[in-house]
Design an enzyme around this catalytic site. Sequence first.
Site, PDB file in Angstrom:
ATOM      1  N   ARG A  90     -15.154  60.579  95.017  1.00 28.71           N
ATOM      2  CA  ARG A  90     -16.534  60.546  94.507  1.00 28.71           C
ATOM      3  C   ARG A  90     -17.384  61.551  95.271  1.00 28.71           C
ATOM      4  NH1 ARG A  90     -21.043  58.262  96.232  1.00 28.71           N
ATOM      5  NH2 ARG A  90     -20.058  57.098  97.904  1.00 28.71           N
ATOM      6  N   HIS A 167     -11.652  46.482 105.096  1.00 34.58           N
ATOM      7  CA  HIS A 167     -12.932  47.172 104.915  1.00 34.58           C
ATOM      8  C   HIS A 167     -14.048  46.323 105.518  1.00 34.58           C
ATOM      9  CE1 HIS A 167     -11.876  50.295 101.678  1.00 34.58           C
ATOM     10  NE2 HIS A 167     -12.636  50.931 102.543  1.00 34.58           N
TER      11      HIS A 167
HETATM   12  N1  PCA Z   1     -14.576  54.476 104.508  1.00 34.41           N
HETATM   13  C1  PCA Z   1     -14.149  55.382 103.456  1.00 34.41           C
HETATM   14  C2  PCA Z   1     -13.390  56.456 104.165  1.00 34.41           C
HETATM   15  C3  PCA Z   1     -13.721  56.330 105.597  1.00 34.41           C
HETATM   16  C4  PCA Z   1     -14.379  55.016 105.727  1.00 34.41           C
HETATM   17  O1  PCA Z   1     -14.708  54.473 106.783  1.00 34.41           O
HETATM   18  C5  PCA Z   1     -13.396  54.678 102.336  1.00 34.41           C
HETATM   19  O2  PCA Z   1     -13.641  53.489 102.103  1.00 34.41           O
HETATM   20  O3  PCA Z   1     -12.580  55.316 101.681  1.00 34.41           O
END
Ligand code: PCA
Length: 214
Positions: A90, A167
């Site tokens: 993106r 995440h």
């Molecule tokens: N988040 C991004 C890439 C590096 C990060 O910390 C992602 O969710 O792809």
Amino acid sequence: MTRVLLTGFAPFDGESTNPSWQAVRAAAGEPPTGIEAFAVELPCVYGASVAVLRAAIEETRPEIVVCVGQAGGRPDITVERLAVNVDDARIPDASGAEPVDEAIVPGGPAAYFSTLPVKACVAAVRAAGLPASVSNTAGTYVCNHVFYGLAHLIATELPELRGGFVHVPYAPEQVVDRAQPSLPAAAVARALREIAVTAAHTRTDLRIAGGATH
Ligand code: PCA
């Protein structure tokens, strides 16, 4: 002692910090009992990120790898279930690359499942009093790329290794002028410690609902 490699990312998308690296550094600096932890920062670059990850695995010889990245806008700590074999940017990565619909591994499987016990990890974070859920998409940017690269390495070369991706929300200082959810680095570090311990002790995942309708 279980050897656990934790990775975070460098800042990206104009940010001056990345909460994943803040939390990984804090978690590895005070590892839980029974865990020998290593922390490595990955560049937010397709390709190079997996090369740095591979070198870190060769150097630290972990039994478990937990890669961590920022998912700005998500309200909780999300344990990723799958990595898909596609790069679709993106925004450009830190080297300016902007792949569209390119296979990460040409001819590789469409997807890999995490080899971490995702449900048990979510349950452990919740039991520690922090918000967590299963996520069914790690996106198609560098985080998914690293997760797929890790899973492919495990599937093709390192069958004893187990690994996955987590995440995390923005850090509070990133959203002082935006109505966006955030979690302090210390809380995310606590969650990562729980995940490391749970992964070290859980071979068979819990059979509890964690799915989504959309
Ligand atoms: N988040 C991004 C890439 C590096 C990060 O910390 C992602 O969710 O792809």
